[in-house]
Design a protein around this motif. Sequence first.
Motif, PDB file in Angstrom:
ATOM      1  N   ILE B   3      -0.880  10.194  11.949  1.00 28.23           N
ATOM      2  CA  ILE B   3      -0.498  10.151  13.364  1.00 28.23           C
ATOM      3  C   ILE B   3      -0.875   8.807  13.991  1.00 28.23           C
ATOM      4  N   LEU B   6       1.663   6.221  13.306  1.00 29.95           N
ATOM      5  CA  LEU B   6       2.866   6.458  14.112  1.00 29.95           C
ATOM      6  C   LEU B   6       2.680   5.915  15.524  1.00 29.95           C
ATOM      7  N   ILE B   7       1.529   6.203  16.093  1.00 32.05           N
ATOM      8  CA  ILE B   7       1.260   5.776  17.469  1.00 32.05           C
ATOM      9  C   ILE B   7       1.232   4.247  17.553  1.00 32.05           C
ATOM     10  N   ARG B   8       0.538   3.626  16.618  1.00 28.35           N
ATOM     11  CA  ARG B   8       0.450   2.160  16.625  1.00 28.35           C
ATOM     12  C   ARG B   8       1.835   1.527  16.554  1.00 28.35           C
ATOM     13  N   ALA B  10       4.754   2.947  17.165  1.00 29.34           N
ATOM     14  CA  ALA B  10       5.584   3.317  18.319  1.00 29.34           C
ATOM     15  C   ALA B  10       5.252   2.451  19.529  1.00 29.34           C
ATOM     16  N   ARG B  11       3.987   2.083  19.664  1.00 28.45           N
ATOM     17  CA  ARG B  11       3.596   1.239  20.801  1.00 28.45           C
ATOM     18  C   ARG B  11       3.944  -0.226  20.560  1.00 28.45           C
ATOM     19  N   ASN B  27      22.566  10.882  21.030  1.00 29.52           N
ATOM     20  CA  ASN B  27      21.355  11.599  21.413  1.00 29.52           C
ATOM     21  C   ASN B  27      21.704  13.071  21.614  1.00 29.52           C
ATOM     22  N   ILE B  46      10.243   6.034  14.841  1.00 26.16           N
ATOM     23  CA  ILE B  46       9.083   5.911  15.715  1.00 26.16           C
ATOM     24  C   ILE B  46       9.474   5.477  17.121  1.00 26.16           C
ATOM     25  N   GLY B  47      10.690   5.021  17.311  1.00 31.37           N
ATOM     26  CA  GLY B  47      11.066   4.692  18.672  1.00 31.37           C
ATOM     27  C   GLY B  47      12.517   4.278  18.773  1.00 31.37           C
ATOM     28  N   LEU B  48      13.005   4.242  19.993  1.00 31.22           N
ATOM     29  CA  LEU B  48      14.368   3.808  20.271  1.00 31.22           C
ATOM     30  C   LEU B  48      14.303   2.508  21.067  1.00 31.22           C
ATOM     31  N   HIS B 311      11.701  21.719  12.864  1.00 28.29           N
ATOM     32  CA  HIS B 311      11.546  20.884  14.061  1.00 28.29           C
ATOM     33  C   HIS B 311      11.342  19.416  13.739  1.00 28.29           C
ATOM     34  N   ALA B 317      14.455  10.978  17.291  1.00 27.74           N
ATOM     35  CA  ALA B 317      13.409  10.897  18.318  1.00 27.74           C
ATOM     36  C   ALA B 317      12.105  10.514  17.641  1.00 27.74           C
ATOM     37  N   PRO B 318      11.199   9.924  18.406  1.00 29.46           N
ATOM     38  CA  PRO B 318       9.925   9.519  17.822  1.00 29.46           C
ATOM     39  C   PRO B 318       9.237  10.691  17.114  1.00 29.46           C
ATOM     40  N   GLY B 319       8.791  10.423  15.909  1.00 26.75           N
ATOM     41  CA  GLY B 319       8.068  11.438  15.152  1.00 26.75           C
ATOM     42  C   GLY B 319       8.942  12.296  14.265  1.00 26.75           C
ATOM     43  N   ARG B 320      10.252  12.331  14.552  1.00 25.98           N
ATOM     44  CA  ARG B 320      11.149  13.104  13.672  1.00 25.98           C
ATOM     45  C   ARG B 320      11.462  12.310  12.412  1.00 25.98           C
TER      46      ARG B 320
END
Lengths: 570, 570
Positions: B3, B6-8, B10-11, B27, B46-48, B311, B317-320
């Motif tokens: 996780i 992912l966060i790093r 994504a930011r 979308n 991780i991001g759009l 899910h 989407a982020p995380g998918r």
Amino acid sequence: MEISQLIRVARGEEPAELLLKNARVVNVFSGEVEETGVAITHTRVIGLGNDYPAQRTLDLNGKYIAPGFIDAHVHVESAMVPPYEFARAVVPHGTTSVIIDPHEIANVLGVEGIEYMLEASKYTPFSVYVMVPSCVPATHLETNGGVLRWPDLIRFKNDPWVIGLGEMMNYPGVLLRDQEVLDKLRAFFNRRIDGHAPGVTGRDLEAYVAAGIASDHECTSVEEAREKIRLGMYVMIREASNAQNLKALLPVITAKNARRVLFVTDDRFPSDLIDQGHIDYIVRMAIHEGLDPITAIQIATLNAAEYFGLHDRGAIAPGRRADLIVFDNFDRLTIEQVYRGGQLVARNGRVLPQEPTPRQPAIRNSMNVRWSKIDVRLPANGHKQVRAMGLVPDQIVTTQSVEEARVKNGYAVSDPERDLLKVTVIERHQATGNVGIGFVRGLGLKSGAIGSSVAHDSHNLIIAGTNDDDMITAARAIAAMQGGLVAVNKGEVLARVPLPIAGLMSDQPLERVREQLDDLTQAARDLGSDLHAPFMALAFLALPVIPELRLTDRGLVDVNKFDFVPVFAD
Amino acid sequence: MEISQLIRVARGEEPAELLLKNARVVNVFSGEVEETGVAITHTRVIGLGNDYPAQRTLDLNGKYIAPGFIDAHVHVESAMVPPYEFARAVVPHGTTSVIIDPHEIANVLGVEGIEYMLEASKYTPFSVYVMVPSCVPATHLETNGGVLRWPDLIRFKNDPWVIGLGEMMNYPGVLLRDQEVLDKLRAFFNRRIDGHAPGVTGRDLEAYVAAGIASDHECTSVEEAREKIRLGMYVMIREASNAQNLKALLPVITAKNARRVLFVTDDRFPSDLIDQGHIDYIVRMAIHEGLDPITAIQIATLNAAEYFGLHDRGAIAPGRRADLIVFDNFDRLTIEQVYRGGQLVARNGRVLPQEPTPRQPAIRNSMNVRWSKIDVRLPANGHKQVRAMGLVPDQIVTTQSVEEARVKNGYAVSDPERDLLKVTVIERHQATGNVGIGFVRGLGLKSGAIGSSVAHDSHNLIIAGTNDDDMITAARAIAAMQGGLVAVNKGEVLARVPLPIAGLMSDQPLERVREQLDDLTQAARDLGSDLHAPFMALAFLALPVIPELRLTDRGLVDVNKFDFVPVFAD
């Protein structure tokens, strides 16, 4: 209920227990209203049709039936009553399931608080599912009654009523990868994790979503909601007592994204529950504002069931729970009957008596104050200026200002003439003797003091007053009733709302609590406050996550710096 | 993937591995097409955004990106290749996840067949989830290779790739509360249970749904689909090789019910996979028929993910999971790139080589015929009339008729001049020596015989021919290659399709199988058959659940009576 019996009854080989016939049934799957009936046996809907054989038939003469409403996110504690009394208020309004986050009581009693809520929810006339609180304590800047780490939380994962991790308010902790926070996210990665990310946007929001957080109920604008929906969050539109977002957010809903929207109440006070209602109030308002009625009902039922994977409810179909409401029309949406699991649980605004009666689990006194160390005097030590929190009417943000101190006998004291009142937060959980002292403008008391054991999020005692003696009287009066709210003048308690359950909830009926609150507010007004809700303003003064200046038991907090600042400014 | 990483990423604190920029991203949450980019790290989106820092950037110049397609119900065996070869065919068409029901191989090899499919699905370029077959054997009127009872099935519940119980074809068993059936429904009551209920309606359908069955892929009319949606079933719109329902069912889709619709292929033959495609073919056709393109893509992605509770996919989407397709436009829908878990797995119609390569698990020879007891002669014993199954071109229903027998040397034999051919079903699983004998009209062979070890649902050997010698030659030729299809004339094998994997699947590339099938069909045509698909017609002659007359290893079945009838009618 045995599958074979469901099949027999559904086929008409054996009569249903109850047939509600000649109704207009809101079908949230097809998006239609069907003129038909609903056959029920035991806890389940077994079929749709007007001519099912049934032991008992009720002709609804064209009234509407919809699935029972689901509140997808609510803190029951905000209603100041335990789950049974909350149910008594909301079930007649059509709510048959609530997803609660016992964040408040967990801050007072930790794991014991969650267990109390689980136990107190049994045998109530609605279904209570729990998202375990993710942020207890809410910050490191205050002392609360319990620390919930991931091992405390995962033990609840096997409880059949626990369905996920509650709102992850600590979004900075997520973004900065706080180890505690990541541990909790990991522990619940295969369950629903609710979010709380006001104003979080752009890459920070992407990161927050990437971490597995699936919903948000803090949107205040269409742009914010739209961004969150695009990123895959379920947007919970909130219509709380202290935050109303429905009108602002309705324009975000389209035919293609409506499935990603839920309705929640978050926090509702007794008067709003009694005067306005619950999810029905939101649905009604949404319809009046122009939302398609069936979409509104899908949002209030099926969407919540799908988000939480509660596949046994949220719709009227064979095999699903017979959680149903009967109402007059989409305009008035007056709920006349409420069935939960096939049983009529409310009629014409009143809950019906049930067997077995709800449990009233024992709970320990949560008041643990080290009185010997409590001293609310503030020696000036030559200082002449104090920082003051400024109340903004009807908002929970505060301003901050620097004010000339009123010094008397070497102590900085309240100056009611300038509406500069002393505030104290007295730690009440661990008998630390901590006392935080600060000043507030805008409360308006000319005499006496008011105090509360409801003070978000740690719920220490918070007292504001015109003089130290009345403040101490208020604190002692609250402790004497094991928690609650008081208004005091000249050593005398003018009004009180006892909240003996964790210092947050009453053991009295909701209507009685509401009267007590009305009397209490009147007493605060008599003391000079002209605020609409002086006790809510007081309670939120202790919340160190909302700008700008706040007070905890450990001192004054500059929220923008997220650190303590001295009360004296010079 | 951790996780925190992912966060790093994504930011934007750390570059993504890959950025697909300047795309039009479908979308499925908001129902919009966004001009943006998709940043990917490891297996995840991780991001759009177009300006994410990335190790590698690919400019898509306005091409579309959508989530990878999900086939919500497919029997891979019908493609006559194992999962890896199936993936090679469908992944370039944008399919990144399939939900399979290994019903066919389970009928041959029981539990071992399911295990083979699970194993053979590993390290393929798509995700394979399994619904365990609920109806093996399909009926009590035939001998198959394995009996799956509930204890056999529940042992699969802990397999991470098993997500539910496959299509409950035995709807009479549900309605009549067959103990076996109820046991299986109970064992999977908290998982998804797929349905199969052609034409089931009214109270029978209510009962079927009440039993916990959540989907159906057998609808053929708008009325049927509408009733099923109203009752809460997910309607899987099927576009199979042998059943095309899309055009008939599209009008059922509305903005309010579209979330309850899925796309499935059920059974697709090699030629259709190669010539038409897979889920992309359905999406394209739906769009051409007027369905809103975004709705079509929601149906093919998010809806399936939601139905099965997957899910981690079905959306961008982020995380998918980064299961993505890149295509030109909604009209042609030419899939140019396919990413699965962030890896490019197919480009311009071809799967790319991967490490590790897929497994090719060992599997035992499924041919177990007691040749010493096999005798396909039919002594007339004075009878003069036989019952005959009548083929209906391009349909799988059969008619039945009574025909004058052709008797030679005391045996009833084929009469090619009247197109009355002998058919035999030879049991091949348990060496029982069972031989069923009947007659068919409409196959058209003038000489020789054709035979198959694909014969729904029990997959015994089925042979039809103009003379007993060629029929036996065909049977022995099939057995010699451990299963498959043959055309034989005058003791010589004209064409063959070896299917050594359970007698159902080839170990050759799909394109080779398709050539072999084309050659085989040509051989059958050369022998006189003018049917479009003579081997499919043959295979379904053994299916004793579709009217009117069928043949199993145990004899001729009158499907309307659901019981055996003698081959002689006098």
